[in-house]
Design an enzyme around this catalytic site. Structure first.
Site: not given
Length: 349
Positions: A199, A240, A94, A51-52, A250-251
């Site tokens: 995370q 992202d 994704r 991930r990332g 982003n998250k």
């Protein structure tokens, strides 16, 4: 003295397989999982084993190189057909992280004019390795630029994990912590746990501790209180996808922090490579936001915590408007002010 070298790499190429650090097992188990086909790569991305945004792009590139070695194609046209099929397949994993599509497009472009299968296979492997090597250099450069925004002893809040294990090395938002340590500038990280997959709690704390960097874990709900009582100096996050006007996906929870930064009058920085920019979209309203399985919220480590049948809204990301961002830190420098003009200028060079 511990350094970033003590942190395991997120993705390693083995020639006939890919080894990925299984991030679903961290922090208690350090395990590498072997991926031997394109389906393994797709599942590993979906399951958050890798991930990332940059790391997803890297593993996708290696996945395509790996798949290409195994095609039973009689000519380059059949080879290209199979390759394009796998490119499209990986793109369904994704939707929000643009580095995935950037890497796929780069791999596709690398063999566009190639006329033999053997040469195409060789070039794809080389290109995937270049993508990984470049990302490490890019992340280090991001860290160098980001460090100019901070001073020794600063307390910096972050969310999710935009660190070494989310990239080839160093990370984006965490890069200044590593570069700072090399240069004798000690920064203290405050890490939001980052529900629902944790995370921040599982990964950011783990990798910073591996490198002997000061880190304090807080619940997501504690952010405002921590800024006020712990004298947080700044907030830095990864990304992202960043669109033409600077709006940033982003998250989930990043927007909350940007609003808090504005209220408390502290800087809010986004750190990301140019491969995270999407100049085909003008504003954040055009970004597709991934929604994940409800069990990430209704269960914690497999244990049901919410009443069965409870409706769940579980977006993986949110979008922070550009006007809340103090600066966007890239490998080329720090963007401030008129993001649309600066981003356009960057990609015209």
């Amino acid at each position: 003295m511990s350094t970033i070298i003590t942190i395991p790499r997120s993705v390693s190429w083995k020639g006939d397989a890919i080894a990925v650090l299984n991030q679903t097992k961290l922090p208690h188990v350090t395990e590498y999982k072997t991926l031997t086909n394109i389906e393994d790569v797709w599942k590993s991305i979906i399951m958050l084993e890798v991930r990332g945004a940059p790391a997803i792009g890297i593993v996708a590139a290696f996945g395509l190189a790996l798949a290409a070695k195994k095609y039973d194609a009689i000519n380059i046209y059949e080879f290209q057909k199979k390759f394009n099929r796998d490119c499209n397949y990986l793109g369904t994993s994704r939707p929000t992280a643009v580095n995935l599509f950037w890497a796929i497009d780069r791999m596709r472009e690398s063999i566009r004019e190639i006329t033999t299968i053997k040469e195409a296979q060789k070039i794809l492997e080389e290109e995937a390795l270049h993508i990984q090597q470049e990302d490490e250099m890019v992340c280090r450069s991001i860290g160098e630029h980001a460090l100019t925004c901070f001073k020794d002893g600063d307390k910096i809040l972050t969310i999710c994990n935009a660190g070494s294990i989310a990239t080839a090395r160093y990370g984006t938002a965490l890069a200044p912590f590593y570069i700072g340590k090399e240069k004798g500038v000690r920064l203290h990280a405050y890490a939001c746990e980052t529900r629902p997959v944790l995370q921040g709690g599982r990964l950011t704390t783990w990798e910073l501790k591996q490198a002997d960097i000061d880190v304090t874990l807080i619940t997501d709900n504690t952010a405002a209180h921590a800024i006020r009582t712990k004298e947080i100096n700044a907030i830095i996050v990864g990304a992202d996808r960043i669109v033409e006007n600077g709006d940033t996906a982003n998250k989930i929870g990043t927007l909350n922090l940007a609003i808090l930064a504005k209220y408390f009058g502290i800087p809010f920085y986004v750190a990301a490579p140019l491969s995270t920019f999407d100049t085909t979209k003008q504003t954040g309203a055009e970004i597709v936001i991934e929604e994940r399985d409800e069990t990430e919220v209704t269960k914690i480590f497999g244990k049901q915590v919410a009443p069965l049948g409870t409706p769940v809204f579980n977006p993986a990301f949110d979008v922070t408007p550009h006007e809340l961002i103090t600066g966007i830190i890239t490998e080329k420098g720090i963007l401030r002010g008129d993001y649309k003009q600066e981003i356009t200028s960057l990609f015209e060079k």
